[in-house]
Design an enzyme around this catalytic site. Structure first.
Site, PDB file in Angstrom:
ATOM      1  N   ARG A  97      40.527  15.319  20.005  1.00  9.97           N
ATOM      2  CA  ARG A  97      39.845  15.662  21.266  1.00  9.97           C
ATOM      3  C   ARG A  97      38.320  15.577  21.154  1.00  9.97           C
ATOM      4  O   ARG A  97      37.594  16.355  21.762  1.00  9.97           O
ATOM      5  CB  ARG A  97      40.270  17.044  21.757  1.00  9.97           C
ATOM      6  CG  ARG A  97      41.714  17.160  22.186  1.00  9.97           C
ATOM      7  CD  ARG A  97      42.009  18.557  22.672  1.00  9.97           C
ATOM      8  NE  ARG A  97      41.837  19.532  21.604  1.00  9.97           N
ATOM      9  CZ  ARG A  97      41.688  20.832  21.785  1.00  9.97           C
ATOM     10  NH1 ARG A  97      41.683  21.323  23.006  1.00  9.97           N
ATOM     11  NH2 ARG A  97      41.544  21.646  20.761  1.00  9.97           N
ATOM     12  N   LYS A 117      47.811  14.758  41.840  1.00 12.86           N
ATOM     13  CA  LYS A 117      48.574  14.176  40.738  1.00 12.86           C
ATOM     14  C   LYS A 117      48.701  12.657  40.862  1.00 12.86           C
ATOM     15  O   LYS A 117      48.880  12.127  41.946  1.00 12.86           O
ATOM     16  CB  LYS A 117      49.963  14.806  40.678  1.00 12.86           C
ATOM     17  CG  LYS A 117      49.962  16.315  40.421  1.00 12.86           C
ATOM     18  CD  LYS A 117      49.365  16.671  39.070  1.00 12.86           C
ATOM     19  CE  LYS A 117      49.294  18.169  38.855  1.00 12.86           C
ATOM     20  NZ  LYS A 117      50.604  18.757  38.597  1.00 12.86           N
ATOM     21  N   GLY A 134      46.876  34.203  38.093  1.00 12.60           N
ATOM     22  CA  GLY A 134      47.479  34.650  36.835  1.00 12.60           C
ATOM     23  C   GLY A 134      46.518  34.686  35.663  1.00 12.60           C
ATOM     24  O   GLY A 134      46.185  35.747  35.146  1.00 12.60           O
ATOM     25  N   GLU A 169      46.721  36.799  30.665  1.00 17.36           N
ATOM     26  CA  GLU A 169      47.295  35.750  29.815  1.00 17.36           C
ATOM     27  C   GLU A 169      46.399  35.368  28.632  1.00 17.36           C
ATOM     28  O   GLU A 169      46.365  34.210  28.203  1.00 17.36           O
ATOM     29  CB  GLU A 169      47.636  34.504  30.657  1.00 17.36           C
ATOM     30  CG  GLU A 169      48.580  34.800  31.809  1.00 17.36           C
ATOM     31  CD  GLU A 169      48.895  33.591  32.664  1.00 17.36           C
ATOM     32  OE1 GLU A 169      48.756  32.450  32.185  1.00 17.36           O
ATOM     33  OE2 GLU A 169      49.288  33.778  33.833  1.00 17.36           O
ATOM     34  N   TRP A 174      56.575  19.411  32.189  1.00 15.92           N
ATOM     35  CA  TRP A 174      55.364  19.429  31.362  1.00 15.92           C
ATOM     36  C   TRP A 174      55.677  19.530  29.869  1.00 15.92           C
ATOM     37  O   TRP A 174      54.844  19.924  29.072  1.00 15.92           O
ATOM     38  CB  TRP A 174      54.436  20.555  31.802  1.00 15.92           C
ATOM     39  CG  TRP A 174      53.771  20.261  33.120  1.00 15.92           C
ATOM     40  CD1 TRP A 174      53.907  19.137  33.886  1.00 15.92           C
ATOM     41  CD2 TRP A 174      52.867  21.105  33.838  1.00 15.92           C
ATOM     42  NE1 TRP A 174      53.149  19.224  35.024  1.00 15.92           N
ATOM     43  CE2 TRP A 174      52.503  20.424  35.023  1.00 15.92           C
ATOM     44  CE3 TRP A 174      52.337  22.367  33.595  1.00 15.92           C
ATOM     45  CZ2 TRP A 174      51.622  20.974  35.955  1.00 15.92           C
ATOM     46  CZ3 TRP A 174      51.466  22.925  34.526  1.00 15.92           C
ATOM     47  CH2 TRP A 174      51.109  22.230  35.688  1.00 15.92           C
ATOM     48  N   HIS A 206      53.936  29.708  42.452  1.00 17.62           N
ATOM     49  CA  HIS A 206      52.662  29.013  42.692  1.00 17.62           C
ATOM     50  C   HIS A 206      52.877  27.522  42.499  1.00 17.62           C
ATOM     51  O   HIS A 206      53.602  27.091  41.603  1.00 17.62           O
ATOM     52  CB  HIS A 206      51.582  29.508  41.721  1.00 17.62           C
ATOM     53  CG  HIS A 206      50.332  28.684  41.771  1.00 17.62           C
ATOM     54  ND1 HIS A 206      49.473  28.715  42.839  1.00 17.62           N
ATOM     55  CD2 HIS A 206      49.805  27.794  40.878  1.00 17.62           C
ATOM     56  CE1 HIS A 206      48.462  27.884  42.614  1.00 17.62           C
ATOM     57  NE2 HIS A 206      48.653  27.314  41.442  1.00 17.62           N
ATOM     58  N   CYS A 226      50.764  23.499  42.712  1.00 21.51           N
ATOM     59  CA  CYS A 226      49.472  22.809  42.680  1.00 21.51           C
ATOM     60  C   CYS A 226      49.394  21.726  43.748  1.00 21.51           C
ATOM     61  O   CYS A 226      50.340  21.477  44.479  1.00 21.51           O
ATOM     62  CB  CYS A 226      49.233  22.208  41.301  1.00 21.51           C
ATOM     63  SG  CYS A 226      48.844  23.445  40.045  1.00 21.51           S
ATOM     64  N   HIS A 270      38.623  24.606  40.014  1.00 23.07           N
ATOM     65  CA  HIS A 270      38.336  23.482  39.127  1.00 23.07           C
ATOM     66  C   HIS A 270      36.846  23.175  39.083  1.00 23.07           C
ATOM     67  O   HIS A 270      36.392  22.392  38.252  1.00 23.07           O
ATOM     68  CB  HIS A 270      39.107  22.238  39.574  1.00 23.07           C
ATOM     69  CG  HIS A 270      40.588  22.397  39.467  1.00 23.07           C
ATOM     70  ND1 HIS A 270      41.340  22.919  40.499  1.00 23.07           N
ATOM     71  CD2 HIS A 270      41.453  22.134  38.462  1.00 23.07           C
ATOM     72  CE1 HIS A 270      42.611  22.958  40.121  1.00 23.07           C
ATOM     73  NE2 HIS A 270      42.706  22.484  38.901  1.00 23.07           N
ATOM     74  N   CYS A 314      44.107  28.478  41.987  1.00 19.90           N
ATOM     75  CA  CYS A 314      44.834  28.286  40.738  1.00 19.90           C
ATOM     76  C   CYS A 314      44.344  29.323  39.736  1.00 19.90           C
ATOM     77  O   CYS A 314      43.511  30.170  40.048  1.00 19.90           O
ATOM     78  CB  CYS A 314      44.622  26.855  40.212  1.00 19.90           C
ATOM     79  SG  CYS A 314      45.920  26.313  39.069  1.00 19.90           S
TER      80      CYS A 314
END
Length: 765
Positions: free
Chosen positions: A19, A115, A437, A489, A566, A646, A648, A699, A731
């Site tokens: 990465r 997407k 979340g 989380e 996913w 939820h 997207c 985002h 989100c």
């Protein structure tokens, strides 16, 4: 004439083995490095990617598939399609403007993100309203020259085709399609003419939209466009490249006057179409023979048999062998997975390994199967090791699934009766506020988790660290006066990978990263066998958070459809069977949360819409299976327990009936960048359950103005009654920092209070 095979690739992962690309981007955004340093670092990554493909023996190496953020946004920038709210005065689009479109600024909201077909990759939606397209730079030409000058590679420029680009764009009426296409065609012609002058041989024009159903008028217009392309640059060999599905209008598409047509032989029915309708002898077939979207090693001998079958039913003399799609959707190399279970690793094939398979198949076609006998033997041994692993089969979960029927996937009471019990228990105000979340995963959170994984800190110290973060953020949420809280989380790396670490039948990798959107990379877990529940996965953190507050705290789970979509799922078991196994495991987790006093449980399904097959004829089976799996996971709880979900960014009008059939008590939908379009869906349909349409974009790092949030809420309340409406971000907030998160939530709660007061005052009067 001799049958000749040529090896090719459609696109290579841009993120680097570890990465490096992501770190360079984020360092630039944080102003830790200069623009020049960013360009230098990404140049190095891109050239390394090209060099690796060259060393692996690929004949047609893609150039121009690299991106700073997204290839659709690259196309928009190349054509000067810049929304009016961003300062742009013509010429080459600078990086500042480019990133502003993707991420937003203080004064301008980012462009919509959605997407890329049925993948977890997100693209920036082109906005064509008021656009005046021009060619700001010949990007494919620049990358072609770079590869030739730096590495001696006669690369294959990759261009997003005009039919797909316009089909994915917004800001124009359907009847304006032809007119817009006529505006873009001269720009494409200039690109192709300049590539021809520079000596390019092959050019790949991506048209994945041909895997969907298109009107005959669009197909005929597209044929005229490609005729113009071929006439303008007659020396170029144009590859009309499709993927993700077979070509729906196959008989028409194969008549396009191009040198080659790329077909996906992994997904869809391309082989059957060739058997039925043939393939032109004057074209090269570019066969997507190796799965570009999954990570499991394939049987080389079987792939050779498919190629032989293609040869036997066509009169073609040349074939290009390639992955079924760009390798953007898989990790870079499995060589780094030194700690992975050897049986599982034996069955894996990442981008580099897939390209090795392509060169092996090419050699086998050209020199005979005997020339790759050793490779075939090794391949068979690895597959046998993987397939015979005792880890892959669980008879108990198979028996449990067989004992279930449709009633096990339905809640006993209908929503209009359940909601009364939930309202009595929860006592929430009008227009309740919540978050989706996750809360900020700060560098300290990530570093501490890494230290714990490496054994540098004890389990006790790590658990106390997680508790401290939960405690801190429960306090912050109470101070902000949110109505329904979350634990944040902090213990989770990713909403799917986390469950992959906890459930039987999954394995997680160390470097199996793929790009999701922008610099956001995810590490899909591997589903290598039957899936089953092991032990409680989320109860400890949720119960601790609830112990700190009188307000309800949501239990947070990822749904079965999303976990499946996913993850990298081995394809020797039916996908719907694995989906139901995941649902059965989640059912047990919901029961454990409820038994421990959690009254609201959110089961997220952000990937439900994206997983729709491109071929609409397959939708019904997919959607029925999704509804059943969600119901199986959520239907065992009490009527008074409130189930949230939820989703997207997606074209929700396509699946409105499915959203309703999920029978979730509350659904939240990520819509802030396309709020008006989403509200229209609910104007056209009557939705009786409760819903939250995201009121600001997470985002983007910008903190929205209260007026923006109020506008979004009021727009929704014109259609959705206040008693059904929830107010939330669009989100999870894990990618935002603490300052951005608190600032935006504060404004959101203030906006909700203003509108709540207005509606309560109206009701009194």
């Amino acid at each position: 004439m001799t049958f000749t095979a040529i090896s090719s690739n459609l696109g290579y992962p841009r993120i680097g083995e570890k990465r490096e690309w992501k770190r360079a981007l984020e360092s630039f955004w944080k102003e830790e490095i200069t623009k020049e340093q960013l360009i230098k670092e990404t140049d190095k990554i891109r050239l390394k990617n090209l060099k690796k493909q060259q060393e692996l023996g690929i004949d047609l190496i893609p150039v121009g598939d690299f991106s700073f953020y997204d290839h659709v946004l690259d196309t928009s920038a190349m054509f000067g399609v810049i929304p009016e709210r961003f300062s742009y005065n013509g010429g080459k689009v600078d990086l500042e403007t480019y990133f502003a479109i993707a991420r937003g600024t203080k004064d301008a909201v980012a462009s919509e993100i959605t997407k890329w077909f049925n993948t977890n990759y997100h693209y920036i939606v082109p906005e064509l309203e008021h656009a005046q397209p021009i060619l700001t730079e010949n990007r494919p030409l620049a990358f072609y020259k770079e590869a030739k000058e730096e590495l001696g590679i006669d690369g294959k420029p990759v261009i997003l085709g005009p039919i797909t680009y316009l089909s994915l764009a917004k800001g124009y009426k359907e009847e304006e399609f032809d007119e817009l296409l006529d505006v873009f065609v001269p720009l494409y012609l200039q690109i192709l003419e300049e590539l021809e002058s520079a000596g390019a041989t092959w050019v790949q024009i991506d048209e994945p939209i041909f895997g969907t159903k298109l009107d005959d008028a669009v197909i005929q217009k597209a044929k005229k466009v490609y005729t113009q392309f071929c006439e303008a640059a007659p020396k170029l060999k144009l590859i009309l490249q499709t993927y993700f599905e077979h070509v729906i209008n196959y008989e028409s598409i194969i008549e396009f006057p191009v040198a080659a047509i790329g077909l996906d032989f992994v997904h869809g029915d391309s082989l059957q179409l060739i058997k039925q309708f043939g393939f032109p002898k004057d074209k090269v077939l570019a066969a997507g023979i190796i799965n570009g979207r999954n990570v499991w090693q394939e049987n080389i001998a079987d792939k050779l048999s498919i190629i032989e079958e293609i040869k036997s039913i066509t009169t073609i003399q040349d074939i290009i062998l390639q992955p079924s799609s760009s390798l953007l959707h898989v990790p870079v190399t499995k060589k780094l997975e030194v700690d992975l279970n050897p049986d599982i690793k034996a069955g894996l094939s990442f981008a580099d390994e897939k390209l090795e398979d392509i060169t092996t198949l090419t050699k086998g076609c050209n020199d005979g199967e005997h020339s790759i006998a050793t490779k075939i033997k090794t391949n068979q041994e690895q597959l046998a090791r993987f397939n015979s692993s005792a880890l892959r089969t669980n008879d108990q979960v198979r028996k449990e699934l067989q004992s279930l029927d449709t009633s096990d996937a339905k809640r006993p009471l209908p929503f209009n009766q359940r909601i009364k019990k939930q309202q009595h228990e929860l006592k929430l105000p009008l227009l309740p506020t919540t978050t989706i979340g996750s809360l900020p995963q700060t560098p300290v959170v990530r570093k501490t988790r890494t230290k714990w994984r490496k054994g540098e800190i004890s389990n006790e110290k790590y658990e106390q660290f997680i508790k401290d973060n939960i405690d801190k953020w429960i306090t912050i949420q109470e101070e902000l006066e949110l109505d329904v809280l979350v634990h944040g989380e902090f213990e989770r790396t990713d909403m799917v990978e986390y469950f992959g670490e906890k459930l039987n039948g999954f394995e997680v990798t160390a470097f199996g990263w793929v790009q999701s959107y922008g610099s956001r990379c995810v590490k899909p877990p591997l589903i290598f066998g039957d899936v089953s529940f092991n032990k409680a996965m989320t109860v400890k953190e949720s119960v601790y958070a609830q112990s700190l507050t009188e307000k309800p705290v949501k239990g947070m789970l990822t749904g079965p459809v999303t976990i499946l979509n996913w993850s990298f799922v081995h394809d020797d078991a039916p996908r719907f069977t694995i989906q139901n196994q995941i649902a059965l495991a989640l059912r047990k987790e919901l029961e454990a949360l409820e038994e421990n006093g959690i009254q609201i449980i959110q089961v997220d399904e952000p990937a439900l819409r994206e997983g729709l097959p491109l071929d609409e004829r397959k939708w019904e089976d997919y959607l029925e299976a999704a509804v059943y799996a969600f119901g199986l996971a959520t239907s065992a709880v009490k009527d008074s327990t409130q189930i949230h979900t939820h989703m997207c960014y997606s074209e929700f009008h396509d699946i409105y009936e499915t959203i309703d059939a999920l029978d979730a008590d509350v659904i939240s939908i990520e819509t802030s960048r396309s709020h008006g379009e989403m509200v229209t869906t609910f104007e056209e349909n009557t939705y009786e359950k409760e819903i939250g349409l995201g009121v600001y974009d997470i985002h983007s790092p910008r903190i929205p103005a209260k007026s923006e949030i109020i506008q979004n809420i009021n727009r929704a309340l014109q259609t959705i009654p206040p008693k059904q409406f929830w107010i939330n971000p669009d989100c999870g907030l894990k990618t935002r920092n603490e300052e951005e998160t608190i600032g935006a939530l504060k404004i959101m709660v203030e906006a909700a209070a203003d509108i709540r007061k207005e509606h309560l005052s109206y009701q009194k009067n």
